[in-house]
Design a protein around this motif. Structure first.
Motif, PDB file in Angstrom:
ATOM      1  N   ASP A 112       0.810  -1.226   0.000  1.00  0.00           N
ATOM      2  CA  ASP A 112       0.000   0.000   0.000  1.00  0.00           C
ATOM      3  C   ASP A 112       0.837   1.266   0.000  1.00  0.00           C
ATOM      4  O   ASP A 112       0.595   2.195  -0.771  1.00  0.00           O
ATOM      5  CB  ASP A 112      -0.930   0.032   1.224  1.00  0.00           C
ATOM      6  N   GLY A 113       1.814   1.325   0.892  1.00  0.00           N
ATOM      7  CA  GLY A 113       2.587   2.551   1.030  1.00  0.00           C
ATOM      8  C   GLY A 113       3.434   2.851  -0.190  1.00  0.00           C
ATOM      9  O   GLY A 113       3.390   3.954  -0.744  1.00  0.00           O
ATOM     10  N   ALA A 114       4.194   1.842  -0.627  1.00  0.00           N
ATOM     11  CA  ALA A 114       5.027   2.030  -1.816  1.00  0.00           C
ATOM     12  C   ALA A 114       4.161   2.340  -3.029  1.00  0.00           C
ATOM     13  O   ALA A 114       4.519   3.171  -3.872  1.00  0.00           O
ATOM     14  CB  ALA A 114       5.875   0.779  -2.063  1.00  0.00           C
ATOM     15  N   GLY A 115       3.002   1.675  -3.116  1.00  0.00           N
ATOM     16  CA  GLY A 115       2.077   1.937  -4.221  1.00  0.00           C
ATOM     17  C   GLY A 115       1.568   3.365  -4.209  1.00  0.00           C
ATOM     18  O   GLY A 115       1.505   4.024  -5.255  1.00  0.00           O
ATOM     19  N   PHE A 116       1.241   3.865  -3.023  1.00  0.00           N
ATOM     20  CA  PHE A 116       0.741   5.239  -2.923  1.00  0.00           C
ATOM     21  C   PHE A 116       1.785   6.245  -3.388  1.00  0.00           C
ATOM     22  O   PHE A 116       1.515   7.090  -4.247  1.00  0.00           O
ATOM     23  CB  PHE A 116       0.328   5.563  -1.481  1.00  0.00           C
ATOM     24  N   TRP A 117       2.992   6.183  -2.849  1.00  0.00           N
ATOM     25  CA  TRP A 117       4.000   7.196  -3.172  1.00  0.00           C
ATOM     26  C   TRP A 117       4.467   7.086  -4.618  1.00  0.00           C
ATOM     27  O   TRP A 117       4.910   8.073  -5.206  1.00  0.00           O
ATOM     28  CB  TRP A 117       5.178   7.117  -2.190  1.00  0.00           C
ATOM     29  N   HIS A 118       4.325   5.907  -5.219  1.00  0.00           N
ATOM     30  CA  HIS A 118       4.656   5.732  -6.638  1.00  0.00           C
ATOM     31  C   HIS A 118       3.778   6.626  -7.521  1.00  0.00           C
ATOM     32  O   HIS A 118       4.181   7.012  -8.618  1.00  0.00           O
ATOM     33  CB  HIS A 118       4.473   4.259  -7.011  1.00  0.00           C
ATOM     34  N   THR A 119       2.587   6.947  -7.031  1.00  0.00           N
ATOM     35  CA  THR A 119       1.634   7.722  -7.837  1.00  0.00           C
ATOM     36  C   THR A 119       1.824   9.232  -7.686  1.00  0.00           C
ATOM     37  O   THR A 119       1.220  10.002  -8.440  1.00  0.00           O
ATOM     38  CB  THR A 119       0.179   7.393  -7.437  1.00  0.00           C
ATOM     39  N   ILE A 120       2.611   9.669  -6.715  1.00  0.00           N
ATOM     40  CA  ILE A 120       2.723  11.104  -6.414  1.00  0.00           C
ATOM     41  C   ILE A 120       3.791  11.740  -7.293  1.00  0.00           C
ATOM     42  O   ILE A 120       4.971  11.413  -7.193  1.00  0.00           O
ATOM     43  CB  ILE A 120       3.058  11.337  -4.925  1.00  0.00           C
ATOM     44  N   LYS A 121       3.354  12.650  -8.149  1.00  0.00           N
ATOM     45  CA  LYS A 121       4.265  13.210  -9.153  1.00  0.00           C
ATOM     46  C   LYS A 121       4.646  14.676  -8.897  1.00  0.00           C
ATOM     47  O   LYS A 121       5.567  15.187  -9.486  1.00  0.00           O
ATOM     48  CB  LYS A 121       3.617  13.119 -10.552  1.00  0.00           C
ATOM     49  N   ASN A 122       3.919  15.365  -8.036  1.00  0.00           N
ATOM     50  CA  ASN A 122       4.142  16.812  -7.927  1.00  0.00           C
ATOM     51  C   ASN A 122       5.118  17.196  -6.806  1.00  0.00           C
ATOM     52  O   ASN A 122       5.189  18.350  -6.405  1.00  0.00           O
ATOM     53  CB  ASN A 122       2.815  17.553  -7.746  1.00  0.00           C
TER      54      ASN A 122
END
Length: 267
Positions: free
Chosen positions: A103-113
Motif C-alpha cells: 500500500d505505502g510504496a504503491g501510494f508514493w509511486h503515484t505522487i508526481k508533484n
C-alpha cells in the motif's frame, strides 16, 4: 488442470476493479491463472478463509476491513507488515501464506508533484503504510477524529513512527501551507460523509492537491468539497493500480504490464 486461483478479500469487494486489472495482466503474459473478488462479512471470516485454503488459493489482496485481521490466519508476515500490523498482499510460498504490504510504496509511486508538506487523515492500515514508506524529504502531519480510541491511536503513532497524532478539530492551522491532503479513513466509502468540509478546504492554498484513497465510480463528498473550494482532487484508483502492479510482481516474479493495467481500470 484448473487455473491457479488468486483474488481479493474485503467487505465490500465485489465492486473492485482489481479482477479486471489482474486478469488482463495475467492473460497478457500468458499466465495460467485467474483472479476473483471474495466478499464476506466479518462474522463469516473464519469459514471463508478456510474455504480459500481448501481451494488452494496461491495469492490474494486484502482490503478493508481485513488488513489487520488477516494476520491471524497467516503463517508469516514480513518486517514491514509486522511493523504496520497491516497486510494487503498474501503469497503462498512452500505451502505457507506469507503477508506483506504494498500500500505505502504503491501510494508514493503515484505522487508526481513532489510535495514538501503533507497532511494525512487516518491511522488505519493504509494510513500506516503511507506513513512508513514516505520519502525522507516530506514533512508529514497526521490527524484523526477525536474518539474514545484517540489516545490508543496516538500511542501507536508515537511507538511506531515517533509521530505526534493531532486532533482533526485542530487541522485548519496546518492547511494553509500544505501541498497535499490525504484522506486515509473509510469515511465516504459507503456513505456521504467527509472528514473535511468545503470551509476547511478553503483554508488551503490554491496549489494544494487532494487525494481520497477511497475509489468509487463517482466522487466522494471529500473530493467534492475539495473541488468546490477550487482544489484539484483525485480518488484512490492510481494507488490501486500501483499496489496491484507490486502485488503482481510479488506473485509472479516478473514485471507487470502497468500501462495495460492502468487502461483496464480507467476504461
Amino acid at each position: 488442470m484448473p487455473k491457479a486461483l488468486y483474488g481479493l478479500i474485503g467487505y465490500p469487494a465485489l465492486h473492485s476493479k482489481s479482477p479486471r486489472m489482474q486478469n488482463a495482466a495475467m492473460e497478457n503474459l500468458n499466465i495460467d491463472a485467474m483472479y476473483k473478488a471474495f466478499e464476506f462479512a466479518p462474522t463469516k471470516m473464519d469459514e471463508e478463509i478456510k474455504k480459500l485454503k481448501l481451494r488452494n488459493i496461491q495469492g490474494f489482496n486484502v482490503t478493508m476491513p481485513y488488513k489487520k485481521a488477516i494476520i491471524n490466519y497467516l503463517d508469516e508476515v514480513d518486517p514491514i507488515a509486522a511493523k504496520l500490523q497491516s497486510v494487503n498482499t498474501v503469497k503462498r510460498i512452500n505451502g505457507k501464506w506469507v503477508g506483506t504490504s504494498t500500500d505505502g510504496a504503491g501510494f508514493w509511486h503515484t505522487i508526481k508533484n513532489d510535495p514538501k508538506k503533507v497532511v494525512l487523515i487516518g491511522t488505519g492500515g493504509a494510513a500506516r503504510a503511507i506513513i512508513a514508506s514516505k520519502p525522507d524529504n516530506i514533512e508529514l502531519k497526521v490527524f484523526n477524529r477525536n474518539s474514545q480510541r484517540f489516545s490508543g491511536h496516538a500511542q501507536q503513532m508515537q511507538e511506531l513512527f515517533g509521530i505526534e497524532l493531532k486532533k482533526l478539530s485542530d487541522i485548519e492551522q496546518d492547511l494553509g501551507d500544505t501541498d497535499l491532503i490525504i484522506n486515509a479513513t473509510n469515511a465516504g466509502m459507503r456513505d456521504n460523509e467527509s472528514v473535511l468540509s468545503q470551509e476547511n478546504f478553503l483554508q488551503a492554498k490554491s496549489s494544494c492537491h487532494v487525494i481520497d484513497i477511497i475509489y468509487r465510480d463517482f466522487p466522494t463528498r471529500f473530493m467534492e468539497n475539495a473541488r468546490n473550494a477550487g482544489l484539484t482532487a483525485e480518488n484512490g484508483l492510481n494507488m490501486l493500480i500501483a499496489q496491484g502492479v507490486l502485488s503482481f510482481q510479488i506473485w509472479f516474479g516478473q514485471t507487470a504490464p502497468e500501462q495495460l493495467m492502468t487502461e483496464m481500470v480507467h476504461n
